[in-house]
Design an enzyme around this catalytic site. Sequence first.
Site, PDB file in Angstrom:
ATOM      1  N   ARG A  45       1.218  19.063   6.374  1.00 57.99           N
ATOM      2  CA  ARG A  45       1.541  17.664   6.706  1.00 57.99           C
ATOM      3  C   ARG A  45       2.645  17.634   7.765  1.00 57.99           C
ATOM      4  O   ARG A  45       2.625  16.811   8.674  1.00 57.99           O
ATOM      5  CB  ARG A  45       1.956  16.896   5.437  1.00 57.99           C
ATOM      6  CG  ARG A  45       0.787  16.674   4.464  1.00 57.99           C
ATOM      7  CD  ARG A  45       1.130  15.662   3.386  1.00 57.99           C
ATOM      8  NE  ARG A  45       2.148  16.135   2.456  1.00 57.99           N
ATOM      9  CZ  ARG A  45       1.923  16.802   1.325  1.00 57.99           C
ATOM     10  NH1 ARG A  45       0.678  17.074   0.963  1.00 57.99           N
ATOM     11  NH2 ARG A  45       2.918  17.179   0.547  1.00 57.99           N
ATOM     12  N   LYS A 135       8.987  -0.901   6.161  1.00 59.03           N
ATOM     13  CA  LYS A 135       7.699  -1.577   5.976  1.00 59.03           C
ATOM     14  C   LYS A 135       7.367  -1.716   4.497  1.00 59.03           C
ATOM     15  O   LYS A 135       7.674  -0.821   3.697  1.00 59.03           O
ATOM     16  CB  LYS A 135       6.589  -0.775   6.659  1.00 59.03           C
ATOM     17  CG  LYS A 135       5.247  -1.500   6.651  1.00 59.03           C
ATOM     18  CD  LYS A 135       4.087  -0.601   7.048  1.00 59.03           C
ATOM     19  CE  LYS A 135       3.404  -0.015   5.836  1.00 59.03           C
ATOM     20  NZ  LYS A 135       2.126   0.664   6.145  1.00 59.03           N
ATOM     21  N   GLU A 176       3.871  -6.633   5.500  1.00 57.95           N
ATOM     22  CA  GLU A 176       2.454  -6.352   5.737  1.00 57.95           C
ATOM     23  C   GLU A 176       1.578  -6.818   4.559  1.00 57.95           C
ATOM     24  O   GLU A 176       1.282  -6.030   3.653  1.00 57.95           O
ATOM     25  CB  GLU A 176       2.241  -4.847   5.961  1.00 57.95           C
ATOM     26  CG  GLU A 176       0.786  -4.499   6.288  1.00 57.95           C
ATOM     27  CD  GLU A 176       0.509  -2.993   6.343  1.00 57.95           C
ATOM     28  OE1 GLU A 176       1.323  -2.216   5.814  1.00 57.95           O
ATOM     29  OE2 GLU A 176      -0.528  -2.610   6.895  1.00 57.95           O
ATOM     30  N   LYS A 218       3.192  -7.766   9.992  1.00 57.47           N
ATOM     31  CA  LYS A 218       2.077  -6.846  10.237  1.00 57.47           C
ATOM     32  C   LYS A 218       0.862  -7.442   9.536  1.00 57.47           C
ATOM     33  O   LYS A 218       0.871  -7.645   8.321  1.00 57.47           O
ATOM     34  CB  LYS A 218       2.403  -5.455   9.690  1.00 57.47           C
ATOM     35  CG  LYS A 218       1.263  -4.460   9.879  1.00 57.47           C
ATOM     36  CD  LYS A 218       1.766  -3.020   9.820  1.00 57.47           C
ATOM     37  CE  LYS A 218       0.613  -2.039   9.849  1.00 57.47           C
ATOM     38  NZ  LYS A 218       1.024  -0.665  10.076  1.00 57.47           N
TER      39      LYS A 218
HETATM   40  P1  13P Z   1      -4.492   1.409   9.347  1.00 59.37           P
HETATM   41  O1  13P Z   1      -4.254   1.106  10.790  1.00 59.37           O
HETATM   42  O2  13P Z   1      -5.199   2.705   9.110  1.00 59.37           O
HETATM   43  O3  13P Z   1      -5.080   0.259   8.606  1.00 59.37           O
HETATM   44  O4  13P Z   1      -3.073   1.638   8.682  1.00 59.37           O
HETATM   45  C1  13P Z   1      -2.046   0.744   8.947  1.00 59.37           C
HETATM   46  C2  13P Z   1      -1.087   0.732   7.848  1.00 59.37           C
HETATM   47  O5  13P Z   1       0.083   0.878   8.070  1.00 59.37           O
HETATM   48  C3  13P Z   1      -1.587   0.522   6.466  1.00 59.37           C
HETATM   49  O6  13P Z   1      -0.514   0.316   5.595  1.00 59.37           O
END
Ligand code: 13P
Length: 335
Positions: A45, A135, A176, A218
Amino acid sequence: MPHALNDIAQRLLAPGKGILAADESMGTCDKRFDKYGIQKTPEMRRQWRELLFSTPEIEKGLSGVILFDETIRQKTKDGVPFAKFLAARGILPGIKVDQKTEPLPDSFQEEVTKGLDGLSTRLSEYAKLGAKFTKWRAVIRIGDKLPTKQCLHENAKRMAEYAGESQIAGLVPIIEPEVLLHGTHSLLRSEKVLTETLSAVFQEIQKAKVALSGLILKSSMALPGNESGEKASAKQIAEATLHAFFSAVPSEVPGIVFLSGGQTPEEATVRLNEIVKMAKEQNAPWRITFSYSRALQDPVLKAWHGDEKNVQAAREIFKERVEETAKASEGRYTD
Ligand code: 13P
């Protein structure tokens, strides 16, 4: 404080740039590795993230990178912590701070995001490790009777509490609420759920007195469900998405970044391009750009396959993906 937060938000929203979401949990990252038979170890990773972060010229299209707890503690092979390495390239490091989900009380199908316990302690540690923003993701499912008001409300309330704490720690929150692509719903229904979700979020954000100028939204795009059989053009998607934003997102919010949510890299790029062009025509008050994970990373991971000899080729692909997506964030992408 709101000034300093707005300053960070503006740097993240710089013209012609967007954010790389590299904050997959260890489990999610391992699932993606599984697809190509890549060994699921902390070292692999680490190598994967180093491949991405050290790709030449990505700072031209990336303003920030969202990291996961494991990654913010990892270093390049030369011993430089990733957060420091990115900052030296002019890319702001951020951190995912939510901690999985739990079933919504009295519901078998909906979930609510966890992570408020001990949050302020974790935030101050992340700030010391170099994070400038954070986030928090919530998951909203569309179904026959879903989402419920209770799901929207509980997720929005926790999200607002997180955003307030993040601002107190001097870190710009990226909120988000992801409306999932999965399902048989129409584009119109997706737009309606997106509007309800964002309205619930901003109601709680304002109740909690979170500074709107010091956060970033987001969002998902409004999209027909992946099992609906409905084909929508980029223009229809842009119209529906912007309609939801104009109905629910306060103009004081400096910017909106998109997740890719299972769209192909090409779809995510073309649709972003269309949304940005239309937003300009409609004098949208927010800067709109990307914060993709899969749409930026999938072709790169495929090219790498966990093999050292593919690093160069994988970096070329990543550089190109960033360039194309950054162009789309200004409405300048042509396929
Ligand atoms: P994706 O662009 O793969 O949807 O991932 C964005 C993300 O931060 C999901 O939490």
